[in-house]
Design a protein around this motif. Structure first.
Motif, PDB file in Angstrom:
ATOM      1  N   ARG A 122     -12.784   2.587   0.385  1.00  0.00           N
ATOM      2  CA  ARG A 122     -12.037   3.850   0.283  1.00  0.00           C
ATOM      3  C   ARG A 122     -12.788   4.984   0.968  1.00  0.00           C
ATOM      4  O   ARG A 122     -12.180   5.866   1.600  1.00  0.00           O
ATOM      5  CB  ARG A 122     -11.791   4.187  -1.191  1.00  0.00           C
ATOM      6  N   HIS A 123     -14.123   4.957   0.859  1.00  0.00           N
ATOM      7  CA  HIS A 123     -14.921   6.045   1.432  1.00  0.00           C
ATOM      8  C   HIS A 123     -15.018   5.946   2.947  1.00  0.00           C
ATOM      9  O   HIS A 123     -14.887   6.962   3.649  1.00  0.00           O
ATOM     10  CB  HIS A 123     -16.324   6.024   0.823  1.00  0.00           C
ATOM     11  N   PHE A 124     -15.244   4.724   3.459  1.00  0.00           N
ATOM     12  CA  PHE A 124     -15.501   4.570   4.893  1.00  0.00           C
ATOM     13  C   PHE A 124     -14.257   4.177   5.699  1.00  0.00           C
ATOM     14  O   PHE A 124     -14.229   4.377   6.914  1.00  0.00           O
ATOM     15  CB  PHE A 124     -16.601   3.525   5.128  1.00  0.00           C
ATOM     16  N   ALA A 125     -13.258   3.615   5.038  1.00  0.00           N
ATOM     17  CA  ALA A 125     -12.026   3.218   5.735  1.00  0.00           C
ATOM     18  C   ALA A 125     -10.820   3.535   4.858  1.00  0.00           C
ATOM     19  O   ALA A 125     -10.166   2.637   4.319  1.00  0.00           O
ATOM     20  CB  ALA A 125     -12.058   1.735   6.092  1.00  0.00           C
ATOM     21  N   PRO A 126     -10.539   4.831   4.667  1.00  0.00           N
ATOM     22  CA  PRO A 126      -9.473   5.218   3.732  1.00  0.00           C
ATOM     23  C   PRO A 126      -8.107   4.641   4.062  1.00  0.00           C
ATOM     24  O   PRO A 126      -7.343   4.310   3.161  1.00  0.00           O
ATOM     25  CB  PRO A 126      -9.472   6.751   3.821  1.00  0.00           C
ATOM     26  N   SER A 127      -7.779   4.524   5.335  1.00  0.00           N
ATOM     27  CA  SER A 127      -6.472   3.965   5.694  1.00  0.00           C
ATOM     28  C   SER A 127      -6.367   2.503   5.269  1.00  0.00           C
ATOM     29  O   SER A 127      -5.314   2.050   4.798  1.00  0.00           O
ATOM     30  CB  SER A 127      -6.235   4.094   7.205  1.00  0.00           C
ATOM     31  N   THR A 128      -7.462   1.769   5.436  1.00  0.00           N
ATOM     32  CA  THR A 128      -7.483   0.372   4.995  1.00  0.00           C
ATOM     33  C   THR A 128      -7.355   0.294   3.477  1.00  0.00           C
ATOM     34  O   THR A 128      -6.620  -0.548   2.946  1.00  0.00           O
ATOM     35  CB  THR A 128      -8.795  -0.308   5.427  1.00  0.00           C
ATOM     36  N   ALA A 129      -8.063   1.174   2.779  1.00  0.00           N
ATOM     37  CA  ALA A 129      -8.003   1.189   1.319  1.00  0.00           C
ATOM     38  C   ALA A 129      -6.587   1.474   0.834  1.00  0.00           C
ATOM     39  O   ALA A 129      -6.103   0.845  -0.116  1.00  0.00           O
ATOM     40  CB  ALA A 129      -8.964   2.235   0.766  1.00  0.00           C
ATOM     41  N   LEU A 130      -5.913   2.425   1.480  1.00  0.00           N
ATOM     42  CA  LEU A 130      -4.557   2.770   1.073  1.00  0.00           C
ATOM     43  C   LEU A 130      -3.580   1.621   1.307  1.00  0.00           C
ATOM     44  O   LEU A 130      -2.603   1.473   0.564  1.00  0.00           O
ATOM     45  CB  LEU A 130      -4.091   4.024   1.821  1.00  0.00           C
ATOM     46  N   SER A 131      -3.844   0.817   2.331  1.00  0.00           N
ATOM     47  CA  SER A 131      -2.971  -0.335   2.587  1.00  0.00           C
ATOM     48  C   SER A 131      -3.280  -1.502   1.650  1.00  0.00           C
ATOM     49  O   SER A 131      -2.392  -2.277   1.289  1.00  0.00           O
ATOM     50  CB  SER A 131      -3.099  -0.784   4.047  1.00  0.00           C
ATOM     51  N   TRP A 132      -4.544  -1.637   1.255  1.00  0.00           N
ATOM     52  CA  TRP A 132      -4.930  -2.709   0.335  1.00  0.00           C
ATOM     53  C   TRP A 132      -4.587  -2.401  -1.109  1.00  0.00           C
ATOM     54  O   TRP A 132      -4.343  -3.310  -1.908  1.00  0.00           O
ATOM     55  CB  TRP A 132      -6.444  -2.953   0.429  1.00  0.00           C
ATOM     56  N   ALA A 192     -11.117  -9.252 -11.297  1.00  0.00           N
ATOM     57  CA  ALA A 192     -11.603  -8.813  -9.987  1.00  0.00           C
ATOM     58  C   ALA A 192     -10.579  -7.930  -9.274  1.00  0.00           C
ATOM     59  O   ALA A 192     -10.932  -6.890  -8.696  1.00  0.00           O
ATOM     60  CB  ALA A 192     -11.953 -10.025  -9.133  1.00  0.00           C
ATOM     61  N   ALA A 193      -9.305  -8.323  -9.312  1.00  0.00           N
ATOM     62  CA  ALA A 193      -8.259  -7.548  -8.636  1.00  0.00           C
ATOM     63  C   ALA A 193      -8.088  -6.178  -9.287  1.00  0.00           C
ATOM     64  O   ALA A 193      -7.863  -5.171  -8.598  1.00  0.00           O
ATOM     65  CB  ALA A 193      -6.936  -8.315  -8.663  1.00  0.00           C
ATOM     66  N   THR A 194      -8.200  -6.143 -10.611  1.00  0.00           N
ATOM     67  CA  THR A 194      -8.052  -4.877 -11.328  1.00  0.00           C
ATOM     68  C   THR A 194      -9.145  -3.891 -10.925  1.00  0.00           C
ATOM     69  O   THR A 194      -8.876  -2.718 -10.648  1.00  0.00           O
ATOM     70  CB  THR A 194      -8.110  -5.119 -12.847  1.00  0.00           C
ATOM     71  N   MET A 195     -10.376  -4.360 -10.884  1.00  0.00           N
ATOM     72  CA  MET A 195     -11.479  -3.480 -10.534  1.00  0.00           C
ATOM     73  C   MET A 195     -11.493  -3.136  -9.043  1.00  0.00           C
ATOM     74  O   MET A 195     -11.892  -2.043  -8.655  1.00  0.00           O
ATOM     75  CB  MET A 195     -12.806  -4.107 -10.953  1.00  0.00           C
ATOM     76  N   LEU A 196     -11.037  -4.060  -8.200  1.00  0.00           N
ATOM     77  CA  LEU A 196     -10.911  -3.750  -6.777  1.00  0.00           C
ATOM     78  C   LEU A 196      -9.876  -2.641  -6.585  1.00  0.00           C
ATOM     79  O   LEU A 196     -10.102  -1.693  -5.822  1.00  0.00           O
ATOM     80  CB  LEU A 196     -10.500  -4.994  -5.989  1.00  0.00           C
ATOM     81  N   ALA A 197      -8.746  -2.749  -7.303  1.00  0.00           N
ATOM     82  CA  ALA A 197      -7.712  -1.711  -7.219  1.00  0.00           C
ATOM     83  C   ALA A 197      -8.241  -0.373  -7.720  1.00  0.00           C
ATOM     84  O   ALA A 197      -7.940   0.680  -7.145  1.00  0.00           O
ATOM     85  CB  ALA A 197      -6.483  -2.134  -8.026  1.00  0.00           C
ATOM     86  N   ALA A 198      -9.052  -0.415  -8.779  1.00  0.00           N
ATOM     87  CA  ALA A 198      -9.641   0.825  -9.295  1.00  0.00           C
ATOM     88  C   ALA A 198     -10.550   1.467  -8.261  1.00  0.00           C
ATOM     89  O   ALA A 198     -10.528   2.688  -8.058  1.00  0.00           O
ATOM     90  CB  ALA A 198     -10.416   0.553 -10.578  1.00  0.00           C
ATOM     91  N   GLY A 199     -11.360   0.671  -7.593  1.00  0.00           N
ATOM     92  CA  GLY A 199     -12.251   1.188  -6.564  1.00  0.00           C
ATOM     93  C   GLY A 199     -11.497   1.725  -5.363  1.00  0.00           C
ATOM     94  O   GLY A 199     -11.830   2.785  -4.817  1.00  0.00           O
ATOM     95  N   LEU A 200     -10.452   0.994  -4.947  1.00  0.00           N
ATOM     96  CA  LEU A 200      -9.652   1.433  -3.805  1.00  0.00           C
ATOM     97  C   LEU A 200      -8.895   2.721  -4.110  1.00  0.00           C
ATOM     98  O   LEU A 200      -8.620   3.515  -3.209  1.00  0.00           O
ATOM     99  CB  LEU A 200      -8.655   0.333  -3.415  1.00  0.00           C
ATOM    100  N   GLY A 201      -8.567   2.921  -5.387  1.00  0.00           N
ATOM    101  CA  GLY A 201      -7.809   4.112  -5.772  1.00  0.00           C
ATOM    102  C   GLY A 201      -8.674   5.307  -6.103  1.00  0.00           C
ATOM    103  O   GLY A 201      -8.168   6.417  -6.250  1.00  0.00           O
TER     104      GLY A 201
END
Length: 293
Positions: A158-168, A17-26
């Protein structure tokens, strides 16, 4: 022992789950759309990762005469594209990181659907696994939930809250890396006798040779400049362990022999991929220095 199995399964779920979440966030929608828009590259990469490399894994297992557990492990690994370390290899080799990350994420998403049918077909045709057949529907549902759902969440954030995605993203990546090591150590410790027994069976050499050949084929079956093509080679060489682990748990009850073989194949394959990426990095660094002079 039951407690250890439950702990291993829990860590495995977190890793996937963490791997795919990181892929989506990136990943970003423009990057994914750019990959989809490059139709020749997309078709060649899909052909390589979904057809050619699974057949390569089958051929390597047969060529090296692997024992049943290692044969199954190599088929499962070969059937599972989109390993998260593929994006890392793009960074190590100083390749096309954006294209590599986008293609890795896309292959992981597609692979979560194609893995079950591909692995099942090869296991049945090769007649390995003692007649065990993967429950494709259950496996597809399990892998889709563990992979597609976290990836979709990461992509939306990542699409709707890029700053949050970059921090996560660094946190998710760190969790993925740590849990991957824990899973790998767990596989080795839980089946170390089986890993030792594989040393004389050419299983480690088969995993190494498979990764090197997959790197070459992934590079050959790509378009664009050399930097992008070699990046696609790295993405092809590193397979996604998540679906393979899910299959071992669902169909084989986390059999120690198969887990040990899976760890051995992954380690030797990762070593081969890293050697190629490091060599490319040294070459490109030296080339840039000459250009700067």
């Amino acid at each position: 022992m039951d407690t250890l199995h439950l702990l291993f399964n829990a860590v495995t779920v977190i890793f996937i789950a963490a791997t795919m979440l990181a892929a989506g966030l990136g990943a970003t929608l423009p990057a994914l759309l750019a990959v989809l828009a490059n139709l020749p590259l997309l078709l060649l990469v899909l052909l390589a990762n979904l057809v050619v490399i699974p057949l390569l894994g089958w051929g390597a297992a047969a060529l090296f005469g692997l024992p049943t557990a290692a044969f199954i492990a190599l088929l499962l690994v070969a059937s599972s594209p989109g390993g998260p370390f593929g994006a890392k290899l793009a960074m190590i080799q100083r390749g096309d990181v954006v294209a590599g990350a986008a293609m890795q994420a896309l292959l992981a998403a597609i692979g979560s659907i194609t893995f079950g049918p591909t692995a099942n077909l090869m296991l049945e045709t090769a007649n390995v696994g003692g007649g065990v057949s993967l429950d494709v529907a259950t496996l597809m549902l399990t892998v889709a939930i563990l992979q597609l759902a976290p990836f979709a969440v990461g992509l939306v954030v990542r699409h709707f809250a890029p700053s949050t995605a970059l921090s996560w993203h660094p946190v998710a990546g760190a969790v993925s890396n740590v849990t991957f090591l824990v899973v790998l150590v767990g596989m080795l410790l839980g089946s170390w006798r089986d890993v030792v027994a594989l040393i004389g069976s050419l299983s480690l050499l088969a995993g190494f040779a498979f990764a090197v050949a997959a790197f070459a084929l992934g590079t050959l079956l790509a378009t664009g400049p050399w930097v992008r093509r070699s990046t696609m080679g790295g993405v092809a060489a590193v397979r996604n362990v998540g679906p393979a682990l899910a299959a071992v748990g669902i169909a084989f009850g986390n059999e120690p022999a198969i887990l040990g073989a899976l760890a051995a194949v992954l380690l030797s394959g990762l070593a081969g991929s890293l050697l190629i990426a490091a060599r490319l990095s040294r070459h490109r660094t030296a080339e840039r220095r000459r250009q700067d002079l």
